[in-house]
Design a protein around this motif. Structure first.
Motif, PDB file in Angstrom:
ATOM      1  N   ILE A 130       5.424  26.723 -17.644  1.00  0.00           N
ATOM      2  CA  ILE A 130       4.246  26.064 -17.269  1.00  0.00           C
ATOM      3  C   ILE A 130       3.234  26.652 -17.069  1.00  0.00           C
ATOM      4  O   ILE A 130       2.021  26.435 -17.579  1.00  0.00           O
ATOM      5  N   GLY A 131       3.688  27.952 -16.340  1.00  0.00           N
ATOM      6  CA  GLY A 131       2.603  28.999 -15.930  1.00  0.00           C
ATOM      7  C   GLY A 131       1.803  29.587 -17.327  1.00  0.00           C
ATOM      8  O   GLY A 131       0.737  29.756 -17.452  1.00  0.00           O
ATOM      9  N   MET A 132       2.879  29.617 -18.347  1.00  0.00           N
ATOM     10  CA  MET A 132       2.063  30.297 -19.648  1.00  0.00           C
ATOM     11  C   MET A 132       1.229  29.293 -20.302  1.00  0.00           C
ATOM     12  O   MET A 132       0.309  29.827 -20.843  1.00  0.00           O
ATOM     13  N   PHE A 133       1.496  28.050 -20.121  1.00  0.00           N
ATOM     14  CA  PHE A 133       0.792  26.988 -20.675  1.00  0.00           C
ATOM     15  C   PHE A 133      -0.779  27.232 -19.791  1.00  0.00           C
ATOM     16  O   PHE A 133      -1.821  27.152 -20.566  1.00  0.00           O
ATOM     17  N   ASP A 134      -0.692  27.421 -18.520  1.00  0.00           N
ATOM     18  CA  ASP A 134      -1.952  27.496 -17.675  1.00  0.00           C
ATOM     19  C   ASP A 134      -2.840  28.888 -18.037  1.00  0.00           C
ATOM     20  O   ASP A 134      -3.860  28.856 -18.021  1.00  0.00           O
ATOM     21  N   GLU A 135      -1.904  29.642 -18.564  1.00  0.00           N
ATOM     22  CA  GLU A 135      -2.504  31.042 -19.040  1.00  0.00           C
ATOM     23  C   GLU A 135      -3.268  30.967 -20.387  1.00  0.00           C
ATOM     24  O   GLU A 135      -3.724  31.832 -20.812  1.00  0.00           O
ATOM     25  N   GLY A 136      -2.918  29.903 -21.010  1.00  0.00           N
ATOM     26  CA  GLY A 136      -3.173  29.722 -22.534  1.00  0.00           C
ATOM     27  C   GLY A 136      -2.449  30.573 -23.431  1.00  0.00           C
ATOM     28  O   GLY A 136      -3.115  31.101 -24.502  1.00  0.00           O
ATOM     29  N   ARG A 137      -1.044  30.916 -23.102  1.00  0.00           N
ATOM     30  CA  ARG A 137      -0.526  31.798 -24.100  1.00  0.00           C
ATOM     31  C   ARG A 137      -0.318  31.183 -25.451  1.00  0.00           C
ATOM     32  O   ARG A 137      -0.608  29.854 -25.669  1.00  0.00           O
ATOM     33  N   PRO A 138      -0.027  32.023 -26.421  1.00  0.00           N
ATOM     34  CA  PRO A 138       0.144  31.467 -27.897  1.00  0.00           C
ATOM     35  C   PRO A 138       1.317  30.485 -27.797  1.00  0.00           C
ATOM     36  O   PRO A 138       2.260  30.381 -27.303  1.00  0.00           O
ATOM     37  N   CYS A 139       0.949  29.472 -28.827  1.00  0.00           N
ATOM     38  CA  CYS A 139       2.058  28.409 -29.194  1.00  0.00           C
ATOM     39  C   CYS A 139       3.279  28.765 -29.357  1.00  0.00           C
ATOM     40  O   CYS A 139       4.281  28.324 -29.212  1.00  0.00           O
ATOM     41  N   LEU A 140       3.367  29.987 -30.300  1.00  0.00           N
ATOM     42  CA  LEU A 140       4.646  30.594 -30.642  1.00  0.00           C
ATOM     43  C   LEU A 140       5.551  31.043 -29.370  1.00  0.00           C
ATOM     44  O   LEU A 140       6.666  30.472 -29.520  1.00  0.00           O
ATOM     45  N   ASP A 141       4.847  31.666 -28.459  1.00  0.00           N
ATOM     46  CA  ASP A 141       5.395  32.027 -27.371  1.00  0.00           C
ATOM     47  C   ASP A 141       6.047  30.849 -26.514  1.00  0.00           C
ATOM     48  O   ASP A 141       7.052  30.770 -25.993  1.00  0.00           O
ATOM     49  N   LEU A 142       5.166  29.822 -26.568  1.00  0.00           N
ATOM     50  CA  LEU A 142       5.474  28.507 -25.580  1.00  0.00           C
ATOM     51  C   LEU A 142       6.535  28.038 -26.374  1.00  0.00           C
ATOM     52  O   LEU A 142       7.614  27.401 -25.605  1.00  0.00           O
ATOM     53  N   ALA A 143       6.491  27.869 -27.615  1.00  0.00           N
ATOM     54  CA  ALA A 143       7.777  27.355 -28.449  1.00  0.00           C
ATOM     55  C   ALA A 143       8.979  27.946 -28.126  1.00  0.00           C
ATOM     56  O   ALA A 143      10.222  27.229 -27.978  1.00  0.00           O
ATOM     57  N   GLN A 144       9.088  29.255 -28.271  1.00  0.00           N
ATOM     58  CA  GLN A 144      10.306  29.932 -27.896  1.00  0.00           C
ATOM     59  C   GLN A 144      10.698  29.746 -26.901  1.00  0.00           C
ATOM     60  O   GLN A 144      11.957  29.519 -26.530  1.00  0.00           O
ATOM     61  N   GLN A 145       9.867  30.038 -25.663  1.00  0.00           N
ATOM     62  CA  GLN A 145      10.593  29.582 -24.198  1.00  0.00           C
ATOM     63  C   GLN A 145      10.836  28.421 -23.900  1.00  0.00           C
ATOM     64  O   GLN A 145      11.883  28.159 -23.348  1.00  0.00           O
ATOM     65  N   LEU A 146      10.333  27.285 -24.539  1.00  0.00           N
ATOM     66  CA  LEU A 146      10.914  25.950 -24.484  1.00  0.00           C
ATOM     67  C   LEU A 146      12.231  25.720 -25.146  1.00  0.00           C
ATOM     68  O   LEU A 146      13.147  24.845 -24.691  1.00  0.00           O
ATOM     69  N   HIS A 147      12.203  26.448 -26.149  1.00  0.00           N
ATOM     70  CA  HIS A 147      13.545  26.490 -26.878  1.00  0.00           C
ATOM     71  C   HIS A 147      14.622  27.124 -26.027  1.00  0.00           C
ATOM     72  O   HIS A 147      15.759  26.318 -25.876  1.00  0.00           O
ATOM     73  N   ALA A 148      14.300  28.352 -25.293  1.00  0.00           N
ATOM     74  CA  ALA A 148      15.198  28.838 -24.420  1.00  0.00           C
ATOM     75  C   ALA A 148      15.815  27.840 -23.355  1.00  0.00           C
ATOM     76  O   ALA A 148      16.923  27.687 -22.884  1.00  0.00           O
ATOM     77  N   VAL A 149      14.725  27.139 -22.673  1.00  0.00           N
ATOM     78  CA  VAL A 149      15.084  26.254 -21.525  1.00  0.00           C
ATOM     79  C   VAL A 149      15.858  25.148 -22.191  1.00  0.00           C
ATOM     80  O   VAL A 149      16.806  24.854 -21.649  1.00  0.00           O
ATOM     81  N   GLU A 150      15.572  24.573 -23.443  1.00  0.00           N
ATOM     82  CA  GLU A 150      16.429  23.356 -23.721  1.00  0.00           C
ATOM     83  C   GLU A 150      17.716  23.809 -23.960  1.00  0.00           C
ATOM     84  O   GLU A 150      18.743  23.145 -23.784  1.00  0.00           O
ATOM     85  N   LYS A 151      17.797  24.918 -24.537  1.00  0.00           N
ATOM     86  CA  LYS A 151      19.230  25.490 -24.946  1.00  0.00           C
ATOM     87  C   LYS A 151      20.199  25.766 -23.605  1.00  0.00           C
ATOM     88  O   LYS A 151      21.317  25.213 -23.477  1.00  0.00           O
ATOM     89  N   ALA A 152      19.434  26.082 -22.457  1.00  0.00           N
ATOM     90  CA  ALA A 152      20.097  26.409 -21.262  1.00  0.00           C
ATOM     91  C   ALA A 152      20.407  24.966 -20.584  1.00  0.00           C
ATOM     92  O   ALA A 152      21.790  24.846 -20.057  1.00  0.00           O
ATOM     93  N   VAL A 153      19.669  24.017 -20.655  1.00  0.00           N
ATOM     94  CA  VAL A 153      19.860  22.565 -20.358  1.00  0.00           C
ATOM     95  C   VAL A 153      21.303  22.139 -21.229  1.00  0.00           C
ATOM     96  O   VAL A 153      22.200  21.465 -20.678  1.00  0.00           O
ATOM     97  N   GLY A 154      20.847  22.262 -22.363  1.00  0.00           N
ATOM     98  CA  GLY A 154      22.047  21.579 -23.349  1.00  0.00           C
ATOM     99  C   GLY A 154      23.424  22.248 -23.020  1.00  0.00           C
ATOM    100  O   GLY A 154      24.250  21.538 -23.074  1.00  0.00           O
ATOM    101  N   GLU A 155      23.288  23.498 -22.922  1.00  0.00           N
ATOM    102  CA  GLU A 155      24.635  24.234 -22.588  1.00  0.00           C
ATOM    103  C   GLU A 155      25.211  23.504 -21.130  1.00  0.00           C
ATOM    104  O   GLU A 155      26.605  23.569 -21.205  1.00  0.00           O
ATOM    105  N   ALA A 156      24.308  23.658 -20.383  1.00  0.00           N
ATOM    106  CA  ALA A 156      24.912  22.857 -18.774  1.00  0.00           C
ATOM    107  C   ALA A 156      25.502  21.664 -19.253  1.00  0.00           C
ATOM    108  O   ALA A 156      26.583  21.226 -18.556  1.00  0.00           O
TER     109      ALA A 156
END
Length: 92
Positions: free
Chosen positions: A28-54
């Motif tokens: 969320i902080g990365m969004f506020d910083e205006g980070r590139p969409c590719l970086d955001l998508a990669q990080q969201l994918h990592a969060v999604e995988k972590a929750v899915g694994e749980a």
């Protein structure tokens, strides 16, 4: 009051979810910083995988315990255990 229901894996699942929560806050902080969409998508994918694994760990652990109870004859009837298995397997 709800019956306390804790499996051996629950503390590890909670730790994993807390890490994912912290990671999501950073994304969320990365969004506020205006980070590139590719970086955001990669990080969201990592969060999604972590929750899915749980979730997967929770469901597999629950199924193992349900089947153990059904085989040993303790706990709910076989029909109830099968119904519970069908209900939780929808979340896989």
């Amino acid at each position: 009051m709800a019956k306390v229901h804790v499996h051996e894996t629950h503390p590890d699942i909670v730790k994993r979810l807390r890490r994912a929560e912290g990671h999501l806050r950073r994304v969320i902080g990365m969004f506020d910083e205006g980070r590139p969409c590719l970086d955001l998508a990669q990080q969201l994918h990592a969060v999604e995988k972590a929750v899915g694994e749980a979730k997967r760990t929770l469901i597999h652990d629950h199924v193992d315990h349900c089947l153990d109870r059904a085989v040993s004859g303790s706990g709910n009837s076989t029909k109830a255990v099968v119904g519970e298995f069908k209900a939780i397997s929808k979340y896989l």
